[in-house]
Design a protein around this motif. Structure first.
Motif, mmCIF file in Angstrom:
data_model
loop_
_atom_site.group_PDB
_atom_site.id
_atom_site.type_symbol
_atom_site.label_atom_id
_atom_site.label_comp_id
_atom_site.label_asym_id
_atom_site.label_seq_id
_atom_site.Cartn_x
_atom_site.Cartn_y
_atom_site.Cartn_z
ATOM 1 N N UNK A 77 36.570 45.393 35.010
ATOM 2 C CA UNK A 77 37.676 46.264 34.603
ATOM 3 C C UNK A 77 37.404 47.641 35.202
ATOM 4 N N UNK A 78 38.431 48.218 35.775
ATOM 5 C CA UNK A 78 38.329 49.550 36.352
ATOM 6 C C UNK A 78 39.266 50.463 35.581
ATOM 7 N N UNK A 79 38.702 51.468 34.946
ATOM 8 C CA UNK A 79 39.479 52.404 34.128
ATOM 9 C C UNK A 79 40.320 51.671 33.082
ATOM 10 N N UNK A 80 39.654 50.737 32.406
ATOM 11 C CA UNK A 80 40.227 49.987 31.289
ATOM 12 C C UNK A 80 41.340 49.017 31.683
ATOM 13 N N UNK A 81 41.400 48.626 32.954
ATOM 14 C CA UNK A 81 42.350 47.615 33.408
ATOM 15 C C UNK A 81 41.600 46.572 34.212
ATOM 16 N N UNK A 82 41.870 45.290 33.926
ATOM 17 C CA UNK A 82 41.214 44.237 34.701
ATOM 18 C C UNK A 82 41.509 44.435 36.176
ATOM 19 N N UNK A 83 40.526 44.114 37.010
ATOM 20 C CA UNK A 83 40.650 44.346 38.439
ATOM 21 C C UNK A 83 39.977 43.224 39.209
ATOM 22 N N UNK A 84 40.103 43.263 40.519
ATOM 23 C CA UNK A 84 39.396 42.303 41.364
ATOM 24 C C UNK A 84 38.357 43.051 42.185
ATOM 25 N N UNK A 85 37.634 42.327 43.024
ATOM 26 C CA UNK A 85 36.506 42.926 43.739
ATOM 27 C C UNK A 85 36.896 43.679 45.011
#
Length: 104
Positions: A77-85
């Motif tokens: 999670x990046x800044x409280x949002x799920x993310x990918x690599x």
């Protein structure tokens, strides 16, 4: 800024600004098994300007090799949002390492 905007931004980075900013500092949060494997709840991580979340993860695994055991099943999670690599990290971003959690 959502994931698509960040991925687009990564492709259009202005070379002059990249030369000015050679690195960025982010905060990494460790949850559950990731916290057990590192012995930390959080840490600051300095990475090269233009680094992706995958680059950050690779750097973390080189510092904490035991994280490799959960690499294939963790969520970022990046800044409280799920993310990918493939998302580019920016100064003062917060990257959370979230392993699978079981409960009863």
């Amino acid at each position: 800024m959502d994931i698509i905007e960040r991925e687009t931004k990564a492709r259009t980075v202005d070379c002059k600004s990249a030369e000015k900013e050679s690195s960025v500092q982010i905060r990494v949060l460790f949850f559950a098994r990731a916290r057990d494997l590192t012995g930390l709840t959080d840490m600051l991580l300095e990475v090269s300007y233009g680094s992706t979340t995958q680059d950050c993860l690779n750097k973390l695994i080189s510092r904490f090799p035991n994280l490799e055991e959960i690499r294939e099943c963790m969520v970022l999670a990046l800044n409280e949002e799920y993310t990918n690599e493939s998302v580019i990290v920016e100064e003062k971003d917060e990257l959370a390492i979230i392993p699978p959690i079981s409960g009863g």
